[in-house]
Design an enzyme around this catalytic site. Structure first.
Site, PDB file in Angstrom:
ATOM      1  N   PHE A 163     -21.684 -40.950   7.027  1.00  0.00           N
ATOM      2  CA  PHE A 163     -22.391 -42.229   7.104  1.00  0.00           C
ATOM      3  C   PHE A 163     -22.918 -42.553   5.716  1.00  0.00           C
ATOM      4  O   PHE A 163     -23.710 -41.803   5.153  1.00  0.00           O
ATOM      5  CB  PHE A 163     -23.555 -42.199   8.095  1.00  0.00           C
ATOM      6  CG  PHE A 163     -24.226 -43.550   8.198  1.00  0.00           C
ATOM      7  CD1 PHE A 163     -23.717 -44.526   9.047  1.00  0.00           C
ATOM      8  CD2 PHE A 163     -25.316 -43.866   7.408  1.00  0.00           C
ATOM      9  CE1 PHE A 163     -24.293 -45.798   9.103  1.00  0.00           C
ATOM     10  CE2 PHE A 163     -25.900 -45.133   7.467  1.00  0.00           C
ATOM     11  CZ  PHE A 163     -25.392 -46.091   8.326  1.00  0.00           C
ATOM     12  N   ASP A 248     -24.299 -38.276  -1.758  1.00  0.00           N
ATOM     13  CA  ASP A 248     -25.168 -39.244  -1.096  1.00  0.00           C
ATOM     14  C   ASP A 248     -26.361 -38.484  -0.519  1.00  0.00           C
ATOM     15  O   ASP A 248     -26.270 -37.858   0.538  1.00  0.00           O
ATOM     16  CB  ASP A 248     -24.387 -39.978   0.008  1.00  0.00           C
ATOM     17  CG  ASP A 248     -25.228 -41.069   0.671  1.00  0.00           C
ATOM     18  OD1 ASP A 248     -26.450 -41.111   0.420  1.00  0.00           O
ATOM     19  OD2 ASP A 248     -24.656 -41.872   1.438  1.00  0.00           O
ATOM     20  N   LYS A 277     -34.026 -43.862   1.322  1.00  0.00           N
ATOM     21  CA  LYS A 277     -34.968 -43.568   2.420  1.00  0.00           C
ATOM     22  C   LYS A 277     -36.384 -43.113   2.008  1.00  0.00           C
ATOM     23  O   LYS A 277     -37.283 -43.919   1.962  1.00  0.00           O
ATOM     24  CB  LYS A 277     -34.318 -42.601   3.397  1.00  0.00           C
ATOM     25  CG  LYS A 277     -33.166 -43.289   4.169  1.00  0.00           C
ATOM     26  CD  LYS A 277     -32.778 -42.535   5.398  1.00  0.00           C
ATOM     27  CE  LYS A 277     -31.922 -43.363   6.334  1.00  0.00           C
ATOM     28  NZ  LYS A 277     -30.493 -43.392   6.037  1.00  0.00           N
TER      29      LYS A 277
HETATM   30  C1  LIG Z   1     -29.374 -44.262   5.859  1.00  0.00           C
HETATM   31  C2  LIG Z   1     -28.267 -43.835   4.970  1.00  0.00           C
HETATM   32  C3  LIG Z   1     -27.578 -44.765   4.173  1.00  0.00           C
HETATM   33  C4  LIG Z   1     -27.842 -46.233   4.241  1.00  0.00           C
HETATM   34  O1  LIG Z   1     -29.155 -46.564   3.858  1.00  0.00           O
HETATM   35  P1  LIG Z   1     -29.766 -47.983   4.269  1.00  0.00           P
HETATM   36  O2  LIG Z   1     -31.082 -48.018   3.536  1.00  0.00           O
HETATM   37  O3  LIG Z   1     -29.895 -48.004   5.747  1.00  0.00           O
HETATM   38  O4  LIG Z   1     -28.834 -49.026   3.779  1.00  0.00           O
HETATM   39  C5  LIG Z   1     -26.598 -44.289   3.323  1.00  0.00           C
HETATM   40  N1  LIG Z   1     -26.313 -42.986   3.256  1.00  0.00           N
HETATM   41  C6  LIG Z   1     -26.956 -42.061   3.996  1.00  0.00           C
HETATM   42  C7  LIG Z   1     -26.605 -40.615   3.857  1.00  0.00           C
HETATM   43  C8  LIG Z   1     -27.951 -42.454   4.893  1.00  0.00           C
HETATM   44  O5  LIG Z   1     -28.572 -41.558   5.654  1.00  0.00           O
END
Ligand SMILES: *Cc1c(COP(=O)(O)O)cnc(C)c1O
Length: 423
Positions: A163, A248, A277
Site C-alpha cells: 500500500f 516507504d 503519518k
Molecule cells: C498511509 C500510507 C500511505 C498514504 O498516505 P496518505 O497520507 O494516506 O496519502 C502511503 N504509504 C504507506 C506505507 C502508508 O501506510
C-alpha cells in the site's frame, strides 16, 4: 477577548462539538460528504492524550491514533503551543520563499535518518504525495542520460500486498486490485512481485529497473514485516542493476517501531525514504528524503512542486513532535510498551499470531471476526482497526501507558467473545 468568543456557533462546534447527537451529525455527513469512506464509525469531538470522546459523550481509548498519525496522542500541550505560536507568527509563504522551520526540519530529518552528505529533503502534505514525489524521482532514474546505448529504465517494482497511497502514481504501486481496477489505466511500468521472496526480487531487478519500492513492514496488509535479510538483499540487487531502492516509511517511520526508521537497523543506506503519518504529530505533512548527491540531483528546478508543502505551520508541528519524541525518551518507551502488548496479546485465547515492532502491531484471530471485534471494541470504549477479516491492527499514540495497554489486554477476551456471539 479570545477571538472565538465573537462567533458563538463556531466556538461551540470547535470546543464542544455542538449540541447535535452523533446520529444527527452522521445524517448531515451523508448529505454533504462524498461517500468514499462509507459511514464513519463515530463523530469525534474532543481528545486528550490517548483518549477521545464522541458527540454523545462516550469515551474511547484510542489504539489506532488516527492510523499511526497521532504520535503524541490528542491535543498534546507542547505541540499545540508550538503550532499556535508559528501560526500567529507566519502561517504560509509558498515555495517562492522558505522559512526557518522548513530548513530546521529538513536538517533534523537528515540527521535522524543518518543520511550521508549531499542528501536532501522534499516536503509534501501527505503520504501519497511523498510517494508521488518518489515515483517521479524513479522516472528520472531513466538510465538514458547515463548511457545512450542502454535500454530506458521503465520498470518499477513493488510487492504484492503493498500500500503506497491513492493518487495515480502511488496507486500504480499499490497492489490491491479493488483500489486499482476502477481507475485504469494507471501509470505504466509497475510490476508486483511476491512478498518477501528474495529470489523473485533478484529475478525481477534488471537493467531496465528504475526503482524498487518497499515498506519495511506492510501496514495496510495487516502489519507484515519483511523477512530478516530482505532489505539487505534488495540493496544488493538494486545497487548491482543501478536501480533505486525506495523505502516507504510513511507508516513505520518517526518512532512508530521504537526506532526513527523501521529500516534503521537493517544495515543499509536506501536511495530514498518517504515519511508522513506520524511526522506532524497529527498535523498533515509528508516528506521525501533523497540519499546522497546523485539521487538528490535527479529532480531539478521546476520538475516537481507543491503550494503547501513544507509550510511553516506543518514544519513547526513536526519539529515540535520530534522534540518531544527525542527529549522524553519516547522511543525507548515505544519498544517497552510494544513488547508488553505483544506478549500480552500472544497469551490470549483465540489470538493465533502477533506481528510487528514497537507500537505497530497486527494480530490474527482464529475466526473471521475482525470487523465484529472493531464494533465490539467501539461499544466497549476501544478504537482498533481491522485491515483484514481475521486481523486486528493497533497503532496507538506512542505515549500509550502500560496501564492503558493492560486495560485493552484485560478487555480483549470479552471483545472476542462478543464478536463470536454476533456471528
Ligand atoms: C498511509 C500510507 C500511505 C498514504 O498516505 P496518505 O497520507 O494516506 O496519502 C502511503 N504509504 C504507506 C506505507 C502508508 O501506510
Amino acid at each position: 477577548m479570545n477571538q472565538i468568543e465573537t462567533a458563538p456557533e463556531l466556538k461551540e462546534i470547535v470546543e464542544t462539538g455542538g449540541h447535535a447527537t452523533g446520529a444527527q451529525w452522521l445524517s448531515r455527513y451523508s448529505s454533504s460528504l462524498l461517500g468514499v469512506f462509507g459511514t464513519p464509525q463515530r463523530v469525534l469531538v474532543r481528545g486528550a492524550g490517548c483518549l477521545v470522546w464522541d458527540a454523545d459523550g462516550k469515551e474511547y481509548l484510542d489504539l489506532l491514533g488516527g492510523i499511526a498519525v497521532n504520535a503524541l496522542g490528542h491535543a498534546h500541550p507542547f505541540v499545540t503551543s508550538v503550532i499556535s505560536s508559528q501560526l500567529a507568527t507566519l502561517g504560509h509563504v509558498s515555495n517562492f520563499f522558505t522559512s526557518p522551520t522548513q530548513i530546521a526540519l529538513a536538517e533534523k530529518l537528515l540527521d535522524i535518518s543518518k543520511a550521508p552528505a549531499g542528501s536532501k529533503v522534499f516536503f509534501a502534505n501527505s503520504g501519497t504525495e511523498a510517494v508521488e514525489a518518489a515515483f517521479k524521482l524513479a522516472r528520472r532514474n531513466s538510465g538514458v542520460s547515463h548511457d545512450s546505448e542502454a535500454q530506458p529504465r521503465t520498470k518499477i517494482i513493488a510487492l504484492e500486498g503493498a500500500f503506497h497511497g491513492r493518487t495515480m502514481g502511488a496507486l500504480a504501486l499499490t497492489a490491491k486490485e479493488a483500489y486499482r481496477a476502477p481507475f485504469a489505466p494507471l501509470p505504466a511500468g509497475v510490476v508486483h512481485i511476491p512478498f518477501g521472496d528474495v529470489d523473485a526480487l533478484r529475478a525481477a531487478v534488471d537493467e531496465t529497473t528504475a526503482a524498487v519500492f518497499l515498506e519495511p513492514i506492510q501496514g495496510e496488509a495487516g502489519v507484515r514485516p519483511l523477512p530478516a535479510g530482505y532489505l539487505k538483499a534488495a540493496r544488493e540487487a538494486t545497487s548491482a542493476a543501478g536501480a533505486l531502492l525506495i523505502l516507504d516509511e510513511v507508516q513505520t517511520g518517526i518512532g512508530r517501531t521504537g526506532k526513527w526508521l523501521a529500516s534503521g537497523d537493517a544495515g543499509i543506506v536506501p536511495d530514498a525514504v518517504t515519511l508522513a503519518k506520524g511526522l506532524g504529530g497529527g498535523f498533515p505533512i509528508g516528506a521525501l528524503i533523497t540519499f546522497g548527491p546523485e539521487t538528490s540531483s535527479l529532480l531539478s528546478a521546476g520538475q516537481h512542486g507543491t503550494t503547501f508543502g513544507g509550510n511553516p505551520v506543518a514544519t513547526a508541528a513536526a519539529l515540535a513532535t520530534l522534540h518531544v519524541l527525542e527529549n522524553q525518551q519516547v522511543l525507548t518507551h515505544v519498544r517497552e510498551v510494544g513488547e508488553h502488548l505483544r506478549s500480552g496479546l500472544a497469551a490470549i485465547d483465540g489470538v493465533t499470531e502477533v506481528r510487528g515492532e514497537g507500537l505497530l502491531i497486527g494480530f490474527d484471530l482464529d475466526a473471521d471476526i475482525a470487523p465484529a471485534v472493531v464494533t465490539a471494541g467501539l461499544d466497549a470504549g476501544f478504537i482498533v482497526n481491522s485491515p483484514g477479516p481475521h486481523t486486528i491492527r493497533l497503532a496507538p499514540p506512542l505515549i500509550l501507558s502500560t496501564a492503558q495497554a493492560d486495560r485493552f489486554l484485560a478487555a480483549l477476551p470479552a471483545l472476542l467473545q462478543t464478536a463470536k456471539d454476533a456471528q
